[in-house]
Design a protein around this motif. Structure first.
Motif, PDB file in Angstrom:
ATOM      1  N   ASN A 248      -1.762  -1.744  -8.524  1.00  0.00           N
ATOM      2  CA  ASN A 248      -3.212  -1.556  -8.425  1.00  0.00           C
ATOM      3  C   ASN A 248      -4.028  -2.464  -9.344  1.00  0.00           C
ATOM      4  O   ASN A 248      -5.260  -2.421  -9.320  1.00  0.00           O
ATOM      5  CB  ASN A 248      -3.596  -0.081  -8.678  1.00  0.00           C
ATOM      6  CG  ASN A 248      -3.151   0.412 -10.027  1.00  0.00           C
ATOM      7  OD1 ASN A 248      -2.104   0.019 -10.516  1.00  0.00           O
ATOM      8  ND2 ASN A 248      -3.943   1.274 -10.636  1.00  0.00           N
ATOM      9  N   TRP A 249      -3.344  -3.278 -10.152  1.00  0.00           N
ATOM     10  CA  TRP A 249      -4.100  -4.202 -11.022  1.00  0.00           C
ATOM     11  C   TRP A 249      -3.182  -5.327 -11.457  1.00  0.00           C
ATOM     12  O   TRP A 249      -2.011  -5.122 -11.765  1.00  0.00           O
ATOM     13  CB  TRP A 249      -4.630  -3.459 -12.253  1.00  0.00           C
ATOM     14  CG  TRP A 249      -5.816  -4.090 -12.897  1.00  0.00           C
ATOM     15  CD1 TRP A 249      -7.123  -3.915 -12.545  1.00  0.00           C
ATOM     16  CD2 TRP A 249      -5.824  -5.011 -14.007  1.00  0.00           C
ATOM     17  NE1 TRP A 249      -7.939  -4.662 -13.367  1.00  0.00           N
ATOM     18  CE2 TRP A 249      -7.162  -5.351 -14.271  1.00  0.00           C
ATOM     19  CE3 TRP A 249      -4.829  -5.577 -14.792  1.00  0.00           C
ATOM     20  CZ2 TRP A 249      -7.533  -6.220 -15.284  1.00  0.00           C
ATOM     21  CZ3 TRP A 249      -5.189  -6.459 -15.813  1.00  0.00           C
ATOM     22  CH2 TRP A 249      -6.531  -6.763 -16.053  1.00  0.00           C
TER      23      TRP A 249
ATOM     24  N   CYS B 132       0.829  -0.147 -11.927  1.00  0.00           N
ATOM     25  CA  CYS B 132       1.376   0.410 -10.684  1.00  0.00           C
ATOM     26  C   CYS B 132       1.018   1.893 -10.574  1.00  0.00           C
ATOM     27  O   CYS B 132       0.903   2.591 -11.587  1.00  0.00           O
ATOM     28  CB  CYS B 132       2.900   0.232 -10.694  1.00  0.00           C
ATOM     29  SG  CYS B 132       3.722   0.840  -9.210  1.00  0.00           S
ATOM     30  N   LEU B 133       0.865   2.370  -9.343  1.00  0.00           N
ATOM     31  CA  LEU B 133       0.512   3.772  -9.113  1.00  0.00           C
ATOM     32  C   LEU B 133       1.706   4.700  -9.269  1.00  0.00           C
ATOM     33  O   LEU B 133       1.532   5.918  -9.321  1.00  0.00           O
ATOM     34  CB  LEU B 133      -0.063   3.953  -7.700  1.00  0.00           C
ATOM     35  CG  LEU B 133      -1.386   3.250  -7.405  1.00  0.00           C
ATOM     36  CD1 LEU B 133      -1.848   3.563  -5.981  1.00  0.00           C
ATOM     37  CD2 LEU B 133      -2.464   3.682  -8.400  1.00  0.00           C
TER      38      LEU B 133
ATOM     39  N   ASP C 118      -7.682   2.812 -15.631  1.00  0.00           N
ATOM     40  CA  ASP C 118      -7.712   3.485 -14.332  1.00  0.00           C
ATOM     41  C   ASP C 118      -6.788   4.691 -14.446  1.00  0.00           C
ATOM     42  O   ASP C 118      -5.580   4.533 -14.680  1.00  0.00           O
ATOM     43  CB  ASP C 118      -7.211   2.520 -13.247  1.00  0.00           C
ATOM     44  CG  ASP C 118      -7.239   3.122 -11.852  1.00  0.00           C
ATOM     45  OD1 ASP C 118      -7.353   4.375 -11.732  1.00  0.00           O
ATOM     46  OD2 ASP C 118      -7.146   2.363 -10.877  1.00  0.00           O
TER      47      ASP C 118
ATOM     48  N   ASP D 133       0.834  -1.214   0.000  1.00  0.00           N
ATOM     49  CA  ASP D 133       0.000   0.000   0.000  1.00  0.00           C
ATOM     50  C   ASP D 133       0.862   1.255   0.000  1.00  0.00           C
ATOM     51  O   ASP D 133       1.873   1.319   0.679  1.00  0.00           O
ATOM     52  CB  ASP D 133      -0.876   0.030   1.254  1.00  0.00           C
ATOM     53  CG  ASP D 133      -2.040  -0.924   1.093  1.00  0.00           C
ATOM     54  OD1 ASP D 133      -2.237  -1.420  -0.027  1.00  0.00           O
ATOM     55  OD2 ASP D 133      -2.718  -1.169   2.098  1.00  0.00           O
TER      56      ASP D 133
ATOM     57  N   GLU E 163      -5.490   6.411 -12.367  1.00  0.00           N
ATOM     58  CA  GLU E 163      -4.436   6.488 -11.346  1.00  0.00           C
ATOM     59  C   GLU E 163      -3.188   5.703 -11.737  1.00  0.00           C
ATOM     60  O   GLU E 163      -2.133   5.867 -11.140  1.00  0.00           O
ATOM     61  CB  GLU E 163      -4.966   5.972 -10.005  1.00  0.00           C
ATOM     62  CG  GLU E 163      -6.043   6.864  -9.419  1.00  0.00           C
ATOM     63  CD  GLU E 163      -6.307   6.540  -7.953  1.00  0.00           C
ATOM     64  OE1 GLU E 163      -5.808   5.517  -7.461  1.00  0.00           O
ATOM     65  OE2 GLU E 163      -7.017   7.320  -7.329  1.00  0.00           O
ATOM     66  N   THR E 164      -3.314   4.812 -12.711  1.00  0.00           N
ATOM     67  CA  THR E 164      -2.159   4.002 -13.128  1.00  0.00           C
ATOM     68  C   THR E 164      -1.100   4.890 -13.775  1.00  0.00           C
ATOM     69  O   THR E 164      -1.407   5.700 -14.642  1.00  0.00           O
ATOM     70  CB  THR E 164      -2.607   2.917 -14.131  1.00  0.00           C
ATOM     71  OG1 THR E 164      -3.496   2.026 -13.469  1.00  0.00           O
ATOM     72  CG2 THR E 164      -1.413   2.144 -14.666  1.00  0.00           C
TER      73      THR E 164
ATOM     74  N   GLY F  34      -8.210  -6.376  -8.797  1.00  0.00           N
ATOM     75  CA  GLY F  34      -8.112  -4.916  -8.882  1.00  0.00           C
ATOM     76  C   GLY F  34      -9.460  -4.352  -9.253  1.00  0.00           C
ATOM     77  O   GLY F  34     -10.473  -5.055  -9.231  1.00  0.00           O
TER      78      GLY F  34
END
Ligand code: SME
Length: 203
Positions: free
Chosen positions: A65-66, A176-177, A145, A59, A147-148, A102
């Motif tokens: 994130n996926w 990944c973020l 997404d 986190d 945010e990726t 995810g």
């Protein structure tokens, strides 16, 4: 051992050892099962939860994130109980969303060599792992997404006895973020896992 415990990551592993550990656990998890839906469901869960249990991808800003699969639409099971009366028209080549972990993602990615769109379609057509440090800078990237920030996509390659070269049957995708979230060690680790998954299933 309970199945969920296969995603427990021992403390102190470096990234090479992390991917070897996940590979070993996946081998145990897939043993005795050849159905690709079942195996890809457990594979995406194991990889995702293992990454979240590994300090580098836990986190936070660098979180994965996926994690999931897109599979050649022709390999999906045909309906057995309910199906349209008319035979559906042949569809152009495409990748359909398979098992993943995810948030929800795009269901369908068109594939047309020379005209591919997005990282997954390109990895599939080129039959090569694509490491994308900044998804916004990648032409045609599909943003499932917003945010990726970075992504690695590894093709699933199958060698049939009657064919000279391997054919792509799908892809394994990690998001990944963080910018530059993945490196060559992750690519190689993912490639070993993709081979294990392909060899463990009937297609
Ligand atoms: N970004 C991918 C689409 C799949 S999602 O990331 C889950 C692409 O450009 O093909």
């Amino acid at each position: 051992m309970p199945h969920a415990d296969s995603a427990i990551i021992p403390a102190g592993l470096d990234k090479e050892a992390f991917w070897s550990h996940v590979h070993e656990q996946l081998g145990y998890l897939l043993a005795g099962q050849r159905d690709w839906v079942t195996n890809l469901a457990n594979a995406s869960s194991l990889i995702y939860n293992s990454l979240l249990a590994f300090p580098e991808f836990a986190d936070g800003d660098r979180m994965v994130n996926w994690c999931g699969f897109y599979i050649d639409s022709e390999l999906f099971p045909a309906p057995k109980l309910i199906s349209p009366k008319d035979t559906p028209a042949p569809q152009p080549a495409r990748l359909l969303l398979g098992p993943f972990c995810g948030k929800p993602a795009c269901q369908l990615i068109h594939v047309s060599p020379g005209k591919a769109r997005g990282v997954c379609a390109d990895a599939y057509c080129q039959k090569e792992t694509l490491l994308v440090k900044d998804v916004d800078a990648y032409p045609g990237h599909i943003a499932c997404d917003g945010e990726t920030k970075s992504e690695v996509v590894c093709p699933l390659l199958l060698k049939l006895p009657n064919e000279e070269s391997e054919r792509a049957i799908g892809v394994l995708d990690l998001d990944c973020l963080a910018l530059g979230g993945f490196d060559e060690v992750d690519s190689r680790g993912l490639e070993r896992i993709a081979k294990l998954v392909v060899d463990a299933c009937d297609w």
